[in-house]
Every structure is written in C-alpha cells, then in structure tokens.
Design an enzyme around this catalytic site. Structure first.
Site: not given
Ligand code: GLV
Length: 323
Positions: A228, A286
């Site tokens: 993250r 991502h």
C-alpha cells in the site's frame, strides 16, 4: 437471500455476471438499492465489497459475512462502524498469487539486470554496457511473508536469488532466511539490495519505509512497493534516490538506485505527483495482482455456502491485528 455488492471497478458488470452465475438463487443489491426502494435490508446476509463507504455495513442487521473483493482489507477495517462479530474475509485466489509472483519476478529482474539504467541511457542514445552480478550474489528481501510473499519467494528462488524474508511473527519458508520483529527488520534492511514490499497496511506498517529504513539499506539498492502507498514515505524515498552516494553502483544514483511503485496512498496518482517525474521511479497503476471475477466468483460463492451452513469461512481476517 440477498447480497450487497459494491464494486467501483470498471468491470463491475462482469463481476456481477460471474457472481450471479455462481450464486443463482441470490439477489444482488447495490448501494442505490439501499438508499432507494430496493428491498428489505434485513434480507441481506452477505456483503461483497471493495472501498464501500464507511457506515453502510452497520445498516445491515443480518450480516453473516463480509468478503473483500481484493486481497487487502485495510479500507474495510478502517470503517469505524464495522459491525462487531461479523467475520470478514480477504480474497485469496491462486491466480492473484501467480500474478503477484510474475510482477515481482519481472520487476526484480528489471532492476537486477539494470534495465532501468538502459531505459535512462536510451533517452539520450547512450550506448554503454554495464556489468551485472549473478542472481546468487543479489539479495532480495521480501517484507511480508503471507501467501503472496511465499509465492514470490518460490519463483525468485527458482531464479537463484539469495532470499531474505521479514514478517511480524516468525515464519519458516524453505530457501528463505526468515527474520521477524524489530531486530529482524534491521537485519533484513541491511541485506536488502532489492526490497520487495508485500506488507498489509496496519498501524505498524504505515510509514515503515522511511528515511531511516532507506538509509539502512545497502547503497545502490532498489525498492519495489506492491503493498500500500502508505507504507512508503514518498518524500523520504525521493530524498534517498536523489542524495548521491559515492559507493552506489551507478554514479548518477543516490543512496537508492531506483524504485518501482504499484500502490499509492491516493489513487489514481495525481498528475503533479513528483513520483511521476522522477527518472529513477517506475510507476504502475496498481496492477500487480488484480482480482479477477472468473476465478474469484466461485471462491466467494463457497464462502457464502460455508457461512450459511454454519461452517467457518476460510481466510478470515484478524480484525484486531489489522489484516
Ligand atoms: C489489491 O491491492 C488487493 O488488495 O487485492
């Protein structure tokens, strides 16, 4: 029965079709059904969600289970009104483990072979051959040894890399020098010529990769973030890439030689983020291990059947531990 489905991805229709196929007797409800006249919320006993607005789950009185549509559960667990006692599951899909292992392997090789350096040389038509080392002379440190980390270790081991792993609690993985706890973290950093971040976002991992952590890594090392964005302090990363170190392998690099980042605190990454502009940072949007409807739907359907039959669900999250 009914299931709340909240999927903000552009392929939500494909997800719904796959789920309706695998749970043909269920009615799928969306957020607009909850706010409109879309049926009784008491009929909803399950929620399949990604980035659901906070507070919604608390309005569903008969939930038996909450399933994340992705591997990470940080967004779900940050809901201050999470219903107590309802099991939450993460998505554990063998396909996603393979995708992650492929992304990590490709990215480790990219940096190991110095292809990032050739990308930069190519921008100025520079024909210069640089030496590389054997994979066995390069230490890759995997931070996070969950199922994704284990699959990455297996692939990297097959390529001959020297492997170190770090996790919160002690783990044993064949061919990986496994470390844990704060002392283990320092030892892993000191060895990390390529640091691969696969950690969940928790109170303990937020900001973990900061100036001190980068300084503890060997000169000329690389960071690959597949966890993250919040785990990495971006300003510190940029400073570590910019501040020159005469011992680094490539004279134009800073203490760190480069980074590949796949996760960001705010996504999409803002166009004016300095991360885009940095010549030694590669950005991917991502995509390291995207959830896939076709393989996830049967996994999610099996979780629903387990919960409705009173059996324990698989891959239940430790809410107190944060992952
Ligand atoms: C992606 O980041 C996921 O958590 O699945």
């Amino acid at each position: 029965m009914a299931i709340l489905f909240h999927c903000p991805w552009d392929n939500a229709a494909a997800w719904l079709a796959a789920l309706e196929h695998d749970l043909p007797h269920d009615e799928f409800r969306t957020l607009s059904d909850l706010t409109g006249s879309g049926g009784d919320v008491a009929e909803i006993d399950f929620a399949f969600v990604w980035k659901l607005p906070h507070g919604v789950l608390a309005t569903l009185p008969n939930l038996k289970g909450i399933a994340s549509l992705g591997a990470g559960v940080d967004a779900l667990l940050s809901d201050p009104d999470l219903p107590a006692g309802v099991p939450i599951t993460r998505l554990v899909d063998p396909l996603m483990k393979d995708r992650m292992a492929e992304y990590v392997t490709a990215t480790v090789l990219h940096h190991h072979l110095g292809l990032d350096v050739y990308d930069r040389q190519g921008a100025t038509q520079q024909w210069q051959r640089n030496r590389t080392t054997d994979a066995s002379d390069r230490t890759v440190a995997l931070f996070g040894l969950g199922q994704m980390g284990e699959r990455c270790a297996k692939r990297l081991r097959a390529l001959g890399f020297d492997l170190v792993g770090w996790s919160r609690s002690a783990k044993e993985i064949s061919g990986v020098h496994c470390l844990h706890g704060p002392d283990g973290f320092e030892e892993a950093l000191a060895a990390a010529e390529i640091a691969v971040l696969l950690l969940p976002l928790t109170a303990d991992t937020e900001g973990l990769m900061n100036a001190a952590a980068f300084a503890a890594m060997p000169p000329g090392s690389y960071v690959i973030n597949c966890s993250r964005g919040e785990v990495v302090v971006n300003e510190d990363l940029i400073a570590a890439l910019d501040n020159g170190d005469p011992n680094s392998r490539h004279p134009n690099d800073g203490h760190l030689a480069g980074a590949t980042l796949d996760a960001f605190a705010v996504e999409p990454l803002a166009p004016d983020s300095p991360l885009w502009a940095h010549p030694n940072i590669r950005i991917t949007p991502h995509i390291a291990a995207l959830s896939a409807a076709a393989t996830a739907a049967p996994i999610l359907a099996a979780q629903v059947h387990r919960a409705r039959n009173g059996e324990p669900m698989h891959d239940v999250v430790d809410v107190a531990g944060g992952y």
